[in-house]
Design a protein around this motif. Structure first.
Motif, PDB file in Angstrom:
ATOM      1  N   THR A   1       0.836  -1.206   0.000  1.00  0.00           N
ATOM      2  CA  THR A   1       0.000   0.000   0.000  1.00  0.00           C
ATOM      3  C   THR A   1       0.871   1.257   0.000  1.00  0.00           C
ATOM      4  O   THR A   1       0.587   2.213  -0.733  1.00  0.00           O
ATOM      5  CB  THR A   1      -0.939   0.004   1.221  1.00  0.00           C
ATOM      6  OG1 THR A   1      -1.563  -1.283   1.338  1.00  0.00           O
ATOM      7  CG2 THR A   1      -2.027   1.054   1.060  1.00  0.00           C
TER       8      THR A   1
ATOM      9  N   ASP B   1      -6.748  -0.332   3.728  1.00  0.00           N
ATOM     10  CA  ASP B   1      -5.861   0.092   2.643  1.00  0.00           C
ATOM     11  C   ASP B   1      -6.635   0.910   1.614  1.00  0.00           C
ATOM     12  O   ASP B   1      -6.123   1.904   1.097  1.00  0.00           O
ATOM     13  CB  ASP B   1      -5.216  -1.125   1.975  1.00  0.00           C
ATOM     14  CG  ASP B   1      -4.244  -1.834   2.906  1.00  0.00           C
ATOM     15  OD1 ASP B   1      -3.947  -1.298   3.989  1.00  0.00           O
ATOM     16  OD2 ASP B   1      -3.787  -2.931   2.537  1.00  0.00           O
TER      17      ASP B   1
ATOM     18  N   GLU C   1      -3.891  -4.459  -5.655  1.00  0.00           N
ATOM     19  CA  GLU C   1      -3.147  -4.905  -4.479  1.00  0.00           C
ATOM     20  C   GLU C   1      -3.758  -6.213  -4.037  1.00  0.00           C
ATOM     21  O   GLU C   1      -4.894  -6.268  -3.553  1.00  0.00           O
ATOM     22  CB  GLU C   1      -3.202  -3.881  -3.333  1.00  0.00           C
ATOM     23  CG  GLU C   1      -2.412  -4.406  -2.126  1.00  0.00           C
ATOM     24  CD  GLU C   1      -2.300  -3.425  -0.969  1.00  0.00           C
ATOM     25  OE1 GLU C   1      -2.540  -2.228  -1.140  1.00  0.00           O
ATOM     26  OE2 GLU C   1      -1.964  -3.906   0.140  1.00  0.00           O
TER      27      GLU C   1
HETATM   28 MG    MG Z   1      -1.721  -3.180   2.033  1.00  0.00          MG
END
Ligand code: MG
Ligand code: ZN
Length: 229
Positions: A43, A71, A116
């Protein structure tokens, strides 16, 4: 029976990944799948990349997380489009989840979408999401011996980020030993040592990010599924 079911799931994922890849190629959008352990700095890397490319690269983010939106909230605070995917405990994203997330992003207004993945260096490596590029992030605190321990993930990487270089003197991490191990498992990807917080090394990484365009033919990343995870 188990094996047959696993093969069917894999085939369904590969078909969904191929559809994602064709869809993104038509739109001219690059999809980058970011893998790494919990706490590797995925992140933070995205935050730093977004800050460095602001106004020059239109970035969207798909955030994979078991349960929380922590996140996703960090990314949203930067003013970019983000879709939160909660897996409800599952330890990786699959191409179907990413397909649904892509439908919630304004693809026509984006150049690049980062995914992610769920923090995990094992099974996300076995799931093609339809990405054109895959990045593995490893922090110096995890140790320089990881390529040989998690070869599937490192072998499938198009770029490897070694994060938290500001901690070098505390970790004893050897970039030389790391690269030797990386090459010994068959990974030929470029390595980007950097500190997302301090900013060292970010320029080279950002240049790599700019250089990535989707494969115009939507061609498959052949090395993603060469081996079973
Ligand atoms: Mg993360
Ligand atoms: Zn998993």
């Amino acid at each position: 029976m188990q094996v047959l079911l696993a093969q069917k799931l894999t085939q369904a994922n590969d078909e969904a990944a191929a559809a994602n890849r064709r869809r993104l190629a038509r739109r001219g959008v690059t999809l980058v799948n970011v893998l790494g352990s919990p706490g590797a700095g995925k992140t933070a890397l995205l935050e730093a990349t977004i800050a460095r490319t602001s106004g020059r690269l239109r970035i969207g983010v798909i955030e994979g997380d078991l349960w929380t939106a922590r996140d996703g909230e960090r990314i949203a605070a930067l003013g970019v489009d983000v879709v939160q995917l909660n897996t409800g405990g599952a330890c990786h994203l699959d191409a179907g989840m990413v397909s649904r997330a892509l439908s919630r992003l304004p693809l026509a207004a984006l150049d690049l979408v980062f995914v992610e993945n769920v923090g995990n260096l094992v099974c996300p490596a076995a799931f093609d999401l339809g990405e054109s590029h895959r990045v593995v992030v490893l922090s110096m605190t995890e140790g320089d011996d990881k390529p040989g321990k998690y070869p599937t993930a490192f072998r499938s990487a198009d770029a490897v980020v070694v994060s938290k270089t500001d901690l070098t003197e505390y970790t004893g991490f050897s970039l030389t030993a790391f690269e030797q191990d990386l090459r010994s498992v068959g990974c030929r990807a470029p390595v980007f040592p950097l500190s997302a917080l301090g900013g060292a090394g970010l320029d080279a990484w950002v240049a790599w990010t700019y250089g990535n365009r989707p494969r115009a033919d939507g061609a498959s990343r052949t090395h993603v599924r060469k081996e079973k995870g």
